[in-house]
Design a protein around this motif. Structure first.
Motif, PDB file in Angstrom:
ATOM      1  N   ILE A 222      66.787  47.415  55.989  1.00  0.00           N
ATOM      2  CA  ILE A 222      66.848  48.668  55.236  1.00  0.00           C
ATOM      3  C   ILE A 222      65.471  49.312  55.293  1.00  0.00           C
ATOM      4  O   ILE A 222      64.480  48.730  54.832  1.00  0.00           O
ATOM      5  N   LEU A 223      65.404  50.502  55.849  1.00  0.00           N
ATOM      6  CA  LEU A 223      64.130  51.168  56.075  1.00  0.00           C
ATOM      7  C   LEU A 223      63.829  52.123  54.927  1.00  0.00           C
ATOM      8  O   LEU A 223      64.164  51.850  53.789  1.00  0.00           O
ATOM      9  N   GLY A 224      63.197  53.250  55.229  1.00  0.00           N
ATOM     10  CA  GLY A 224      62.841  54.186  54.181  1.00  0.00           C
ATOM     11  C   GLY A 224      63.961  55.139  53.824  1.00  0.00           C
ATOM     12  O   GLY A 224      65.089  55.029  54.306  1.00  0.00           O
ATOM     13  N   LEU A 225      63.628  56.112  52.991  1.00  0.00           N
ATOM     14  CA  LEU A 225      64.587  57.140  52.601  1.00  0.00           C
ATOM     15  C   LEU A 225      64.910  58.034  53.787  1.00  0.00           C
ATOM     16  O   LEU A 225      64.020  58.520  54.479  1.00  0.00           O
ATOM     17  N   ASP A 226      66.197  58.249  54.007  1.00  0.00           N
ATOM     18  CA  ASP A 226      66.674  59.131  55.068  1.00  0.00           C
ATOM     19  C   ASP A 226      66.833  60.557  54.555  1.00  0.00           C
ATOM     20  O   ASP A 226      66.458  61.515  55.211  1.00  0.00           O
ATOM     21  N   HIS A 227      67.410  60.695  53.367  1.00  0.00           N
ATOM     22  CA  HIS A 227      67.577  62.004  52.744  1.00  0.00           C
ATOM     23  C   HIS A 227      67.937  61.828  51.281  1.00  0.00           C
ATOM     24  O   HIS A 227      68.297  60.730  50.839  1.00  0.00           O
ATOM     25  N   MET A 228      67.846  62.908  50.541  1.00  0.00           N
ATOM     26  CA  MET A 228      68.294  62.959  49.153  1.00  0.00           C
ATOM     27  C   MET A 228      69.164  64.199  48.993  1.00  0.00           C
ATOM     28  O   MET A 228      68.859  65.242  49.573  1.00  0.00           O
ATOM     29  N   ALA A 229      70.242  64.078  48.216  1.00  0.00           N
ATOM     30  CA  ALA A 229      71.222  65.168  48.124  1.00  0.00           C
ATOM     31  C   ALA A 229      71.457  65.578  46.676  1.00  0.00           C
ATOM     32  O   ALA A 229      71.853  64.755  45.839  1.00  0.00           O
ATOM     33  N   THR A 230      71.220  66.854  46.411  1.00  0.00           N
ATOM     34  CA  THR A 230      71.449  67.446  45.087  1.00  0.00           C
ATOM     35  C   THR A 230      72.782  68.175  45.082  1.00  0.00           C
ATOM     36  O   THR A 230      73.126  68.862  46.050  1.00  0.00           O
ATOM     37  N   ARG A 231      73.516  68.034  43.992  1.00  0.00           N
ATOM     38  CA  ARG A 231      74.756  68.801  43.824  1.00  0.00           C
ATOM     39  C   ARG A 231      74.513  69.953  42.862  1.00  0.00           C
ATOM     40  O   ARG A 231      73.924  69.767  41.790  1.00  0.00           O
ATOM     41  N   ILE A 232      74.973  71.119  43.262  1.00  0.00           N
ATOM     42  CA  ILE A 232      74.736  72.341  42.506  1.00  0.00           C
ATOM     43  C   ILE A 232      76.035  73.125  42.390  1.00  0.00           C
ATOM     44  O   ILE A 232      77.039  72.802  43.024  1.00  0.00           O
ATOM     45  N   LEU A 233      76.025  74.158  41.573  1.00  0.00           N
ATOM     46  CA  LEU A 233      77.213  74.985  41.387  1.00  0.00           C
ATOM     47  C   LEU A 233      77.467  75.873  42.600  1.00  0.00           C
ATOM     48  O   LEU A 233      76.544  76.253  43.327  1.00  0.00           O
ATOM     49  N   ALA A 234      78.725  76.223  42.790  1.00  0.00           N
ATOM     50  CA  ALA A 234      79.151  76.959  43.986  1.00  0.00           C
ATOM     51  C   ALA A 234      78.348  78.242  44.197  1.00  0.00           C
ATOM     52  O   ALA A 234      77.887  78.531  45.300  1.00  0.00           O
ATOM     53  N   GLY A 235      78.162  79.007  43.154  1.00  0.00           N
ATOM     54  CA  GLY A 235      77.532  80.314  43.301  1.00  0.00           C
ATOM     55  C   GLY A 235      76.032  80.277  43.456  1.00  0.00           C
ATOM     56  O   GLY A 235      75.412  81.333  43.649  1.00  0.00           O
ATOM     57  N   GLU A 236      75.428  79.086  43.382  1.00  0.00           N
ATOM     58  CA  GLU A 236      73.967  78.993  43.412  1.00  0.00           C
ATOM     59  C   GLU A 236      73.429  78.314  44.674  1.00  0.00           C
ATOM     60  O   GLU A 236      72.247  78.019  44.773  1.00  0.00           O
ATOM     61  N   ARG A 237      74.303  78.082  45.632  1.00  0.00           N
ATOM     62  CA  ARG A 237      73.921  77.374  46.852  1.00  0.00           C
ATOM     63  C   ARG A 237      72.769  78.071  47.574  1.00  0.00           C
ATOM     64  O   ARG A 237      71.731  77.457  47.864  1.00  0.00           O
ATOM     65  N   HIS A 315      72.387  63.719  43.370  1.00  0.00           N
ATOM     66  CA  HIS A 315      73.599  62.906  43.401  1.00  0.00           C
ATOM     67  C   HIS A 315      73.346  61.553  44.048  1.00  0.00           C
ATOM     68  O   HIS A 315      73.750  60.521  43.523  1.00  0.00           O
ATOM     69  N   HIS A 316      72.658  61.557  45.200  1.00  0.00           N
ATOM     70  CA  HIS A 316      72.405  60.274  45.854  1.00  0.00           C
ATOM     71  C   HIS A 316      71.120  60.305  46.664  1.00  0.00           C
ATOM     72  O   HIS A 316      70.635  61.361  47.064  1.00  0.00           O
ATOM     73  N   MET A 317      70.572  59.111  46.862  1.00  0.00           N
ATOM     74  CA  MET A 317      69.451  58.888  47.769  1.00  0.00           C
ATOM     75  C   MET A 317      69.947  57.966  48.873  1.00  0.00           C
ATOM     76  O   MET A 317      70.604  56.965  48.594  1.00  0.00           O
ATOM     77  N   ALA A 318      69.630  58.311  50.114  1.00  0.00           N
ATOM     78  CA  ALA A 318      70.136  57.556  51.258  1.00  0.00           C
ATOM     79  C   ALA A 318      69.022  56.766  51.918  1.00  0.00           C
ATOM     80  O   ALA A 318      67.941  57.299  52.188  1.00  0.00           O
ATOM     81  N   TYR A 319      69.293  55.497  52.174  1.00  0.00           N
ATOM     82  CA  TYR A 319      68.390  54.656  52.955  1.00  0.00           C
ATOM     83  C   TYR A 319      68.888  54.575  54.391  1.00  0.00           C
ATOM     84  O   TYR A 319      70.091  54.416  54.636  1.00  0.00           O
ATOM     85  N   ALA A 320      67.956  54.643  55.327  1.00  0.00           N
ATOM     86  CA  ALA A 320      68.284  54.402  56.724  1.00  0.00           C
ATOM     87  C   ALA A 320      68.324  52.900  56.988  1.00  0.00           C
ATOM     88  O   ALA A 320      67.443  52.160  56.544  1.00  0.00           O
ATOM     89  N   VAL A 321      69.360  52.470  57.688  1.00  0.00           N
ATOM     90  CA  VAL A 321      69.477  51.085  58.135  1.00  0.00           C
ATOM     91  C   VAL A 321      69.156  51.059  59.622  1.00  0.00           C
ATOM     92  O   VAL A 321      69.667  51.879  60.398  1.00  0.00           O
ATOM     93  N   ILE A 322      68.300  50.134  60.039  1.00  0.00           N
ATOM     94  CA  ILE A 322      67.893  50.076  61.429  1.00  0.00           C
ATOM     95  C   ILE A 322      69.103  49.817  62.323  1.00  0.00           C
ATOM     96  O   ILE A 322      69.987  49.034  61.984  1.00  0.00           O
ATOM     97  N   ASP A 323      69.158  50.514  63.438  1.00  0.00           N
ATOM     98  CA  ASP A 323      70.287  50.364  64.348  1.00  0.00           C
ATOM     99  C   ASP A 323      70.247  48.999  65.032  1.00  0.00           C
ATOM    100  O   ASP A 323      69.197  48.569  65.515  1.00  0.00           O
ATOM    101  N   GLY A 324      71.376  48.328  65.051  1.00  0.00           N
ATOM    102  CA  GLY A 324      71.441  47.029  65.706  1.00  0.00           C
ATOM    103  C   GLY A 324      72.574  46.189  65.166  1.00  0.00           C
ATOM    104  O   GLY A 324      73.465  46.685  64.472  1.00  0.00           O
ATOM    105  N   HIS A 325      72.531  44.915  65.486  1.00  0.00           N
ATOM    106  CA  HIS A 325      73.597  43.993  65.104  1.00  0.00           C
ATOM    107  C   HIS A 325      73.020  42.722  64.492  1.00  0.00           C
ATOM    108  O   HIS A 325      71.912  42.303  64.828  1.00  0.00           O
ATOM    109  N   VAL A 326      73.783  42.131  63.602  1.00  0.00           N
ATOM    110  CA  VAL A 326      73.586  40.749  63.197  1.00  0.00           C
ATOM    111  C   VAL A 326      74.805  40.003  63.724  1.00  0.00           C
ATOM    112  O   VAL A 326      75.925  40.230  63.253  1.00  0.00           O
TER     113      VAL A 326
END
Length: 413
Positions: A222-237, A315-326
């Motif tokens: 699990i790496l660093g933050l990939d993005h953060m997403a705010t939820r807002i009202l329809a008319g204020e986008r 609403h959420h904070m996203a972590y990047a997971v390194i690409d690969g396999h276990v």
């Protein structure tokens, strides 16, 4: 680097003529006022939890992500915890009021919404950006009607210090933007000179949570933050996006209509980083139609429902997971399976496919009982260059909406 004069935003979400007129004007004024030069990459994100919740939240973060506690200080009103992942990625700052009786703007806003009252001080506060001079930032932005915190304005004195300065809470997102002109790791330089140490039991709780990642083989995946997403009202986008782009040197990457969920996903990114984790993308999600109009057609509106019940907020904070396999398992599938066995609850299942072609896999956790934030895990497979897929976003949005409906059904009746 992105040339903002020639860049064409991506996506199929139709923007208004107002937005199309003012977006380039925002860029031009930002450059002319010096913001593009004096404000740099994201230095930290700040999250507040209720009194008594900090240690449990720090343990949750240590088990679920890459952040580890490196320093702890006291202000007049808060315990302040500094956490790091990789050195080049933004820090995470958790603040906790020192008193059960503490109230401020966060408390008052949370009290307005039925599903945020139970955790009156829990809120994602905002991002902090590196700056050459916080006073220069204020001088550049105040003539543009941006309001900043001044000494004595707020109960929390962290919002206005010699080298750390925050805007007032946004009317569109209820988030703040902060600026820092010293090393974010230098808490003495920020005037937080009173240190304190966690007790033996609390320290052991954090160490045990971090050790679980090693024992389960997910440490380093699990790496660093990939993005953060705010939820807002329809008319204020559009207003929310233009306001944010006034404050920081990001650009409008694009907006996509998520038809199945009657919403849009709108992405802003830093133009001068080779890795989004160095200055994570900021995403804005909004319903396509406000609730009172949507009631004619009875379309899905989980985004609008969330805002009406929790308030405009992260609403959420996203972590990047390194690409690969276990073994034969994709890393994100492995991480999620191990976290489930450790007691982490997730919404639905991992969405997306990562076979032989570039794509991405994602999943939402249930919201934290301490921060009210959902954690997302995203693995960008085989060099996937896009930011998201509409099918994935639709599935994640539906899962989050169903969870809110199931857990708080009386609110939606």
């Amino acid at each position: 680097m992105i040339d903002l004069k020639t860049y064409q935003s991506l996506g199929d979400k139709k923007n208004s003529s107002f937005f199309e007129e003012y977006l380039p004007r925002v860029y031009e004024r930002r450059s002319a006022s010096g913001i593009d030069e004096i404000v740099g990459q994201m230095a930290a994100v700040v999250i507040q939890v209720d009194h008594g919740d900090a240690v449990n939240y720090l343990a949750e973060l240590a088990m679920m992500g890459p952040y580890r506690l490196t320093d702890s200080r006291l202000s007049d009103t808060h315990r302040v915890f500094l956490l790091r992942s990789q050195p080049e990625f933004p820090r995470l700052i958790v603040i906790e009021p020192v008193s059960h009786e503490y109230t401020d703007e966060v408390t008052r806003w949370n009290d307005l919404y039925p599903l945020s009252r139970a955790k009156p001080n829990a809120r994602y506060i905002g991002e902090v950006y590196r700056a050459d001079s916080v006073s220069a930032v204020r001088d550049a932005l105040e003539p543009q009607s941006i309001r900043f915190v001044y000494p004595g304005d707020q109960e929390n004195d962290l919002y206005c210090r010699e080298h750390l300065l925050f805007t007032n809470m946004s009317d569109f997102t209820y988030n703040r933007v902060g600026y820092v002109d010293v090393d974010i790791d230098d808490l003495d330089g920020l005037g937080l000179t009173e240190t304190f140490s966690l007790g033996r039991d609390d320290r052991a709780k954090l160490d045990r949570a971090a050790a679980l990642q090693v024992e389960r083989g997910i440490d380093g995946l699990i790496l660093g933050l990939d993005h953060m997403a705010t939820r807002i009202l329809a008319g204020e986008r559009e207003d929310a996006i233009l306001e944010y782009l006034t404050l920081v040197p990001y650009y409008f990457w694009g907006a996509y209509n998520i038809v199945e969920m009657n919403s849009s996903t709108n992405v802003t990114r830093h133009p001068d980083v080779d890795d989004d984790k160095k200055s994570p993308a900021r995403v804005f999600t909004a319903n396509n139609t406000p609730s009172f109009v949507n009631s004619f057609d009875d379309l899905p509106m989980p985004t609008e429902d969330f805002v009406r019940n929790f308030g405009r907020r992260m609403h959420h904070m996203a972590y990047a997971v390194i690409d690969g396999h276990v073994a034969t398992e994709k890393n994100v599938d492995y991480v999620v399976r191990e976290l489930k066995e450790l007691g982490t609850d997730f919404l639905a299942h991992v969405v997306g496919e990562c076979k032989d072609e570039p794509n991405l896999k994602q999943i939402f956790s249930k919201s934290s009982i301490y921060s009210l934030l959902i954690t997302e895990y995203v693995e960008r497979c085989h060099g996937y260059e896009g930011f998201f897929t509409r099918d994935n976003v639709a599935a994640l949005t539906a899962a989050a909406g169903e969870a809110e409906r199931y857990e708080h059904g009386h609110v939606f009746d």
